[in-house]
Design a protein around this motif. Structure first.
Motif, PDB file in Angstrom:
ATOM      1  N   ALA A   1       0.795  -1.235   0.000  1.00  0.00           N
ATOM      2  CA  ALA A   1       0.000   0.000   0.000  1.00  0.00           C
ATOM      3  C   ALA A   1       0.831   1.291   0.000  1.00  0.00           C
ATOM      4  CB  ALA A   1      -0.970   0.009   1.171  1.00  0.00           C
ATOM      5  N   PRO A   2       1.704   1.489  -0.986  1.00  0.00           N
ATOM      6  CA  PRO A   2       2.415   2.768  -1.060  1.00  0.00           C
ATOM      7  C   PRO A   2       1.549   3.906  -1.592  1.00  0.00           C
ATOM      8  CG  PRO A   2       3.017   1.416  -2.918  1.00  0.00           C
ATOM      9  CD  PRO A   2       2.135   0.564  -2.055  1.00  0.00           C
ATOM     10  N   ILE A   3       0.348   3.584  -2.034  1.00  0.00           N
ATOM     11  CA  ILE A   3      -0.575   4.588  -2.563  1.00  0.00           C
ATOM     12  C   ILE A   3      -1.987   4.305  -2.059  1.00  0.00           C
ATOM     13  CG2 ILE A   3       0.747   4.941  -4.691  1.00  0.00           C
ATOM     14  CD1 ILE A   3      -1.455   3.200  -6.083  1.00  0.00           C
ATOM     15  N   ILE A   4      -2.865   5.287  -2.252  1.00  0.00           N
ATOM     16  CA  ILE A   4      -4.305   5.122  -2.065  1.00  0.00           C
ATOM     17  C   ILE A   4      -4.960   5.381  -3.419  1.00  0.00           C
ATOM     18  CG2 ILE A   4      -6.396   5.964  -0.927  1.00  0.00           C
ATOM     19  CD1 ILE A   4      -4.716   6.873   1.410  1.00  0.00           C
ATOM     20  N   PRO A   5      -5.325   4.361  -4.170  1.00  0.00           N
ATOM     21  CA  PRO A   5      -6.062   4.606  -5.420  1.00  0.00           C
ATOM     22  C   PRO A   5      -7.421   5.220  -5.082  1.00  0.00           C
ATOM     23  CG  PRO A   5      -5.221   2.342  -5.309  1.00  0.00           C
ATOM     24  CD  PRO A   5      -5.099   2.926  -3.942  1.00  0.00           C
ATOM     25  N   LEU A   6      -7.783   6.305  -5.744  1.00  0.00           N
ATOM     26  CA  LEU A   6      -9.060   6.970  -5.464  1.00  0.00           C
ATOM     27  C   LEU A   6     -10.124   6.618  -6.499  1.00  0.00           C
ATOM     28  CD1 LEU A   6      -7.879  10.531  -4.337  1.00  0.00           C
ATOM     29  CD2 LEU A   6      -8.728   8.667  -2.891  1.00  0.00           C
ATOM     30  N   TYR A   7      -9.849   6.931  -7.755  1.00  0.00           N
ATOM     31  CA  TYR A   7     -10.827   6.599  -8.788  1.00  0.00           C
ATOM     32  C   TYR A   7     -10.149   6.529 -10.150  1.00  0.00           C
ATOM     33  CZ  TYR A   7     -10.925  11.705  -9.542  1.00  0.00           C
ATOM     34  OH  TYR A   7     -10.577  13.025  -9.775  1.00  0.00           O
ATOM     35  N   TYR A   8     -10.827   5.812 -11.064  1.00  0.00           N
ATOM     36  CA  TYR A   8     -10.388   5.718 -12.452  1.00  0.00           C
ATOM     37  C   TYR A   8     -11.249   6.673 -13.269  1.00  0.00           C
ATOM     38  CZ  TYR A   8      -8.980   1.269 -10.353  1.00  0.00           C
ATOM     39  OH  TYR A   8      -8.480   0.303  -9.507  1.00  0.00           O
ATOM     40  N   ASP A   9     -10.673   7.242 -14.297  1.00  0.00           N
ATOM     41  CA  ASP A   9     -11.333   8.308 -15.038  1.00  0.00           C
ATOM     42  C   ASP A   9     -12.348   7.787 -16.048  1.00  0.00           C
ATOM     43  OD1 ASP A   9     -11.837  10.954 -15.488  1.00  0.00           O
ATOM     44  OD2 ASP A   9      -9.807  11.447 -16.134  1.00  0.00           O
ATOM     45  N   ARG A  10     -13.166   8.716 -16.511  1.00  0.00           N
ATOM     46  CA  ARG A  10     -14.205   8.415 -17.484  1.00  0.00           C
ATOM     47  C   ARG A  10     -14.213   9.528 -18.525  1.00  0.00           C
ATOM     48  NH1 ARG A  10     -20.545   7.566 -15.674  1.00  0.00           N
ATOM     49  NH2 ARG A  10     -21.124   6.015 -17.253  1.00  0.00           N
ATOM     50  N   SER A  11     -14.206   9.180 -19.796  1.00  0.00           N
ATOM     51  CA  SER A  11     -14.228  10.200 -20.847  1.00  0.00           C
ATOM     52  C   SER A  11     -15.666  10.555 -21.205  1.00  0.00           C
ATOM     53  CB  SER A  11     -13.484   9.712 -22.090  1.00  0.00           C
ATOM     54  OG  SER A  11     -14.155   8.608 -22.680  1.00  0.00           O
ATOM     55  N   PHE A  12     -15.815  11.762 -21.716  1.00  0.00           N
ATOM     56  CA  PHE A  12     -17.141  12.299 -22.066  1.00  0.00           C
ATOM     57  C   PHE A  12     -17.090  12.892 -23.456  1.00  0.00           C
ATOM     58  CE2 PHE A  12     -19.801  16.051 -22.517  1.00  0.00           C
ATOM     59  CZ  PHE A  12     -21.054  15.629 -22.083  1.00  0.00           C
ATOM     60  N   ARG A  13     -18.062  12.552 -24.270  1.00  0.00           N
ATOM     61  CA  ARG A  13     -18.191  13.138 -25.600  1.00  0.00           C
ATOM     62  C   ARG A  13     -19.669  13.343 -25.919  1.00  0.00           C
ATOM     63  NH1 ARG A  13     -13.777  10.005 -29.493  1.00  0.00           N
ATOM     64  NH2 ARG A  13     -11.933  10.600 -28.275  1.00  0.00           N
ATOM     65  N   MET A  14     -19.966  14.471 -26.573  1.00  0.00           N
ATOM     66  CA  MET A  14     -21.312  14.724 -27.083  1.00  0.00           C
ATOM     67  C   MET A  14     -21.230  14.969 -28.579  1.00  0.00           C
ATOM     68  SD  MET A  14     -23.305  17.081 -24.252  1.00  0.00           S
ATOM     69  CE  MET A  14     -24.853  16.999 -25.173  1.00  0.00           C
ATOM     70  N   LEU A  15     -22.182  14.390 -29.286  1.00  0.00           N
ATOM     71  CA  LEU A  15     -22.174  14.432 -30.737  1.00  0.00           C
ATOM     72  C   LEU A  15     -23.588  14.741 -31.226  1.00  0.00           C
ATOM     73  CD1 LEU A  15     -20.217  13.755 -33.156  1.00  0.00           C
ATOM     74  CD2 LEU A  15     -21.163  11.442 -33.082  1.00  0.00           C
ATOM     75  N   GLN A  16     -23.705  15.607 -32.218  1.00  0.00           N
ATOM     76  CA  GLN A  16     -25.014  15.854 -32.819  1.00  0.00           C
ATOM     77  C   GLN A  16     -25.527  14.558 -33.449  1.00  0.00           C
ATOM     78  OE1 GLN A  16     -26.607  18.603 -32.377  1.00  0.00           O
ATOM     79  NE2 GLN A  16     -25.077  20.209 -32.010  1.00  0.00           N
ATOM     80  N   ASN A  17     -26.832  14.363 -33.400  1.00  0.00           N
ATOM     81  CA  ASN A  17     -27.430  13.099 -33.820  1.00  0.00           C
ATOM     82  C   ASN A  17     -27.266  12.782 -35.307  1.00  0.00           C
ATOM     83  OD1 ASN A  17     -28.367  11.716 -31.566  1.00  0.00           O
ATOM     84  ND2 ASN A  17     -30.223  12.959 -31.420  1.00  0.00           N
ATOM     85  N   GLU A  18     -26.938  13.781 -36.118  1.00  0.00           N
ATOM     86  CA  GLU A  18     -26.862  13.538 -37.561  1.00  0.00           C
ATOM     87  C   GLU A  18     -25.607  12.775 -37.964  1.00  0.00           C
ATOM     88  OE1 GLU A  18     -25.631  17.126 -40.017  1.00  0.00           O
ATOM     89  OE2 GLU A  18     -26.049  18.079 -38.091  1.00  0.00           O
ATOM     90  N   TRP A  19     -24.646  12.601 -37.003  1.00  0.00           N
ATOM     91  CA  TRP A  19     -23.360  12.006 -37.354  1.00  0.00           C
ATOM     92  C   TRP A  19     -23.234  10.576 -36.852  1.00  0.00           C
ATOM     93  CZ3 TRP A  19     -20.707  14.726 -40.750  1.00  0.00           C
ATOM     94  CH2 TRP A  19     -20.875  16.108 -40.793  1.00  0.00           C
ATOM     95  N   THR A  20     -22.437   9.801 -37.546  1.00  0.00           N
ATOM     96  CA  THR A  20     -22.118   8.436 -37.129  1.00  0.00           C
ATOM     97  C   THR A  20     -20.648   8.159 -37.463  1.00  0.00           C
ATOM     98  OG1 THR A  20     -22.794   6.100 -37.299  1.00  0.00           O
ATOM     99  CG2 THR A  20     -22.753   7.365 -39.343  1.00  0.00           C
ATOM    100  N   GLY A  21     -20.122   7.061 -36.899  1.00  0.00           N
ATOM    101  CA  GLY A  21     -18.767   6.636 -37.243  1.00  0.00           C
ATOM    102  C   GLY A  21     -17.668   7.202 -36.375  1.00  0.00           C
ATOM    103  N   LEU A  22     -18.020   7.877 -35.268  1.00  0.00           N
ATOM    104  CA  LEU A  22     -16.987   8.429 -34.393  1.00  0.00           C
ATOM    105  C   LEU A  22     -16.468   7.326 -33.482  1.00  0.00           C
ATOM    106  CD1 LEU A  22     -15.471  11.007 -33.458  1.00  0.00           C
ATOM    107  CD2 LEU A  22     -17.202  11.210 -31.661  1.00  0.00           C
ATOM    108  N   ALA A  23     -15.233   6.913 -33.701  1.00  0.00           N
ATOM    109  CA  ALA A  23     -14.640   5.857 -32.894  1.00  0.00           C
ATOM    110  C   ALA A  23     -14.110   6.437 -31.588  1.00  0.00           C
ATOM    111  CB  ALA A  23     -13.520   5.171 -33.657  1.00  0.00           C
ATOM    112  N   SER A  24     -14.029   5.593 -30.578  1.00  0.00           N
ATOM    113  CA  SER A  24     -13.487   6.012 -29.289  1.00  0.00           C
ATOM    114  C   SER A  24     -12.732   4.841 -28.688  1.00  0.00           C
ATOM    115  CB  SER A  24     -14.615   6.462 -28.350  1.00  0.00           C
ATOM    116  OG  SER A  24     -14.104   6.894 -27.111  1.00  0.00           O
ATOM    117  N   ASN A  25     -11.765   5.147 -27.839  1.00  0.00           N
ATOM    118  CA  ASN A  25     -11.087   4.095 -27.095  1.00  0.00           C
ATOM    119  C   ASN A  25     -10.630   4.657 -25.757  1.00  0.00           C
ATOM    120  OD1 ASN A  25      -8.434   5.271 -27.304  1.00  0.00           O
ATOM    121  ND2 ASN A  25      -8.185   4.361 -29.333  1.00  0.00           N
TER     122      ASN A  25
END
Length: 542
Positions: free
Chosen positions: A505-529
């Motif tokens: 226990a040399p550390i205290i893990p607090l939380y893992y991050d989460r990404s956020f994206r907003m896209l207009q509904n007319e579009w498709t094909g936006l890849a994410s990782n």
């Protein structure tokens, strides 16, 4: 807009109804040279303009790009890439009227450029201590790096000094992108403002403080089901510094994409539990995914730091007690609006291949266990426990206040010392911090990138091991993992290393991050990782 898309004798495929994708980079953009692509905006934009040997898909698997195939020698040290013959640099006068195809010598030049001290690349670490002959080159003993070889126009070879199984994923970073020598020498340092690559888009017009316009590359080599990519005719990037103003532009339909969630409008989009509000879910595409970042608190475990060799923070049982005292679920739910995942596992975050909380059980909220461990260590209810100083930056004040209160609940006194990020980093890497907040964002998608923070040879200030954690068993596993090319076998070793680290226990893990994206509904094909890369080559209107 039409002038931007059709001026200077250039035109899009359908100027009457062009597919133009609009986004904003609030942090601005002052270079498009992949050699210095360190920030998010630079990484996102250079990914549209350049290519490397390989790339990462949405599952963080390494896939071909300019290299159509490769082999790795049995000893794991020699990588031989076969290049495709239809990858062209964007047209430029320095390349001739019709440009030219990429060849193996271009990669020798591009990688050597990253390693050249005169380039001052932020990506030198990618090759440092890994490439054969690099030290001799940096010491001016030779003019070329032995480990970068063009066997012929279509065969490029890299020789490592020792096996490094994550090396391919390193080459998917912007530092692995290929650049044309003729154009770099044509512009000199000003190449950063006139980037020429092989990517799906090319720079059409850029006013640094106002906008960037990219046009599709008509000679781009990738196809989707036989259709040439990209689908978009153009990408228009603005640099509105206010995230709230950019969000308003998005809601008004003037932007097609928002790439981050700001406190100024998060309550408009998310419920307190992190779920998307029904109105937003109906009107827009809201994409939430794990992002490879671990937020944590670090302890100084080097006894030479303390005047008293019996300081409680040198006791692993005490450090475990502090881990049990913090309710990570409450942090995520009430302080982050669900924009994260409680770090109830190890240091390797959610979203990384091999992440498995069942195989790497961490510290849940168990205040009774915290009190028990404190009492067993000789500090019942915190009696005789010296005051702690928790160093952090002001933007984490709310979370640090929660941590402070949590530790006070088990009888400890905690003072929070706020400082700017640069000053905090100097204190941490200079070995002058006792207890601090930090984060680790993945440079490449392999557990080694996280676990290297606990390898003895990497101790700060020369390496990322700021806690000065040291374990012979951990070090032996770390070295062993470097020899394993099978991903599942290596991940099992990583899990064992993570468990071993947690036991100390040399550390205290607090939380893992989460990404956020907003896209207009007319579009498709936006890849994410989980690396939060932005790829626009497959984006199109529905």
């Amino acid at each position: 807009m039409l002038i931007l898309l059709t001026g200077c004798g250039k035109s899009v495929d359908n100027p009457q109804n062009p597919q133009v994708f609009r986004l904003n980079l609030p942090e601005g953009l002052n270079t498009l040279d992949p050699a210095t692509a360190r920030s998010r905006g630079r990484i996102w934009m250079t990914a549209q303009i350049f290519n490397g040997l390989v790339a990462l898909d949405s599952a963080l698997q390494v896939v071909p790009s300019i290299a159509k195939m490769w082999t790795i020698s049995p000893d794991g040290k020699t990588y031989t890439f076969t290049l495709r013959k239809d990858a062209y640099f964007h047209a430029h006068e320095a390349l001739g009227e019709k440009s030219r195809t990429v060849n193996a010598q271009d990669f020798v030049y591009s990688f050597t450029r990253i390693c050249n001290p005169q380039t001052a690349s932020t990506g030198f670490w990618v090759f440092n201590h890994k490439i054969a002959g690099l030290d001799a080159y940096r010491d001016n003993q030779v003019d070329a790096i032995e480990g970068f070889r063009a066997l012929n126009d279509s065969t490029f070879q890299i020789e490592l000094t020792q096996p490094f199984p994550a090396f391919l994923s390193l080459l998917a970073m912007p530092y692995g992108y290929v650049v044309p020598r003729e154009v770099v020498e044509f512009y000199g340092e000003d190449f950063q403002a006139h980037p020429i690559g092989t990517g799906p888009f090319q720079v059409f017009k850029w006013e640094e403080s106002n906008y960037l316009v990219l046009h599709k590359n008509p000679r781009y080599f990738e196809k989707a089901q036989g259709t040439p990519l990209p689908y978009l005719d153009a990408v228009v990037v603005t640099f509105i510094p206010s995230r709230l103003s950019a969000f308003i532009e998005f809601v008004q339909g003037n932007l097609d994409f928002i790439g981050d969630l700001d406190n100024s409008y998060k309550d408009e989009v998310l419920n307190p539990d992190g779920s998307v509000k029904p109105k937003m879910e109906t009107q827009y595409q809201v994409i939430l995914n794990p992002q490879l970042n671990t937020e944590y608190l670090g302890f100084q475990t080097d006894s030479s730091f303390y005047e008293d060799n019996n300081h409680p923070l040198l006791n692993p049982q005490v450090r475990k007690a502090l881990n049990y005292a913090i309710d990570r679920t409450q942090i995520v739910k009430f302080l982050l609006n669900g924009m994260g995942y409680p770090a109830n596992s190890g240091f390797v975050p959610n979203g990384m291949a091999g992440f498995d909380p069942e195989k790497v059980p961490g510290f849940a909220y168990r205040p009774d266990s915290a009190q028990y461990l404190l009492a067993a260590a000789g500090y019942p209810n915190g009696e005789n426990f010296p005051p702690l100083t928790l160093m952090a930056t002001p933007n984490y004040a709310t979370i640090m206040g929660f941590v402070q209160k949590s530790l006070e609940n088990i009888g400890l006194q905690v003072k929070i010392q706020n400082m700017q990020s640069g000053a905090l980093r100097k204190e941490i890497y200079g070995g002058r911090a006792q207890f601090w907040r930090a984060s680790w964002i993945a440079d490449y998608p392999d557990g080694e990138n996280y676990l290297s923070l606990f390898y003895t040879a990497n101790q700060a200030p020369s390496g990322p091991n700021t806690t000065h954690f040291s374990s012979k068993d951990f070090d032996a596993l770390y070295v062993k993992a470097l020899t394993i090319t099978d991903d599942s076998t290596r991940q099992a070793i990583y899990q064992e290393m993570d468990r071993l680290m947690l036991s100390e226990a040399p550390i205290i893990p607090l939380y893992y991050d989460r990404s956020f994206r907003m896209l207009q509904n007319e579009w498709t094909g936006l890849a994410s990782n989980p690396m939060n890369y932005l790829y626009l080559k497959r984006v199109r209107r529905k």
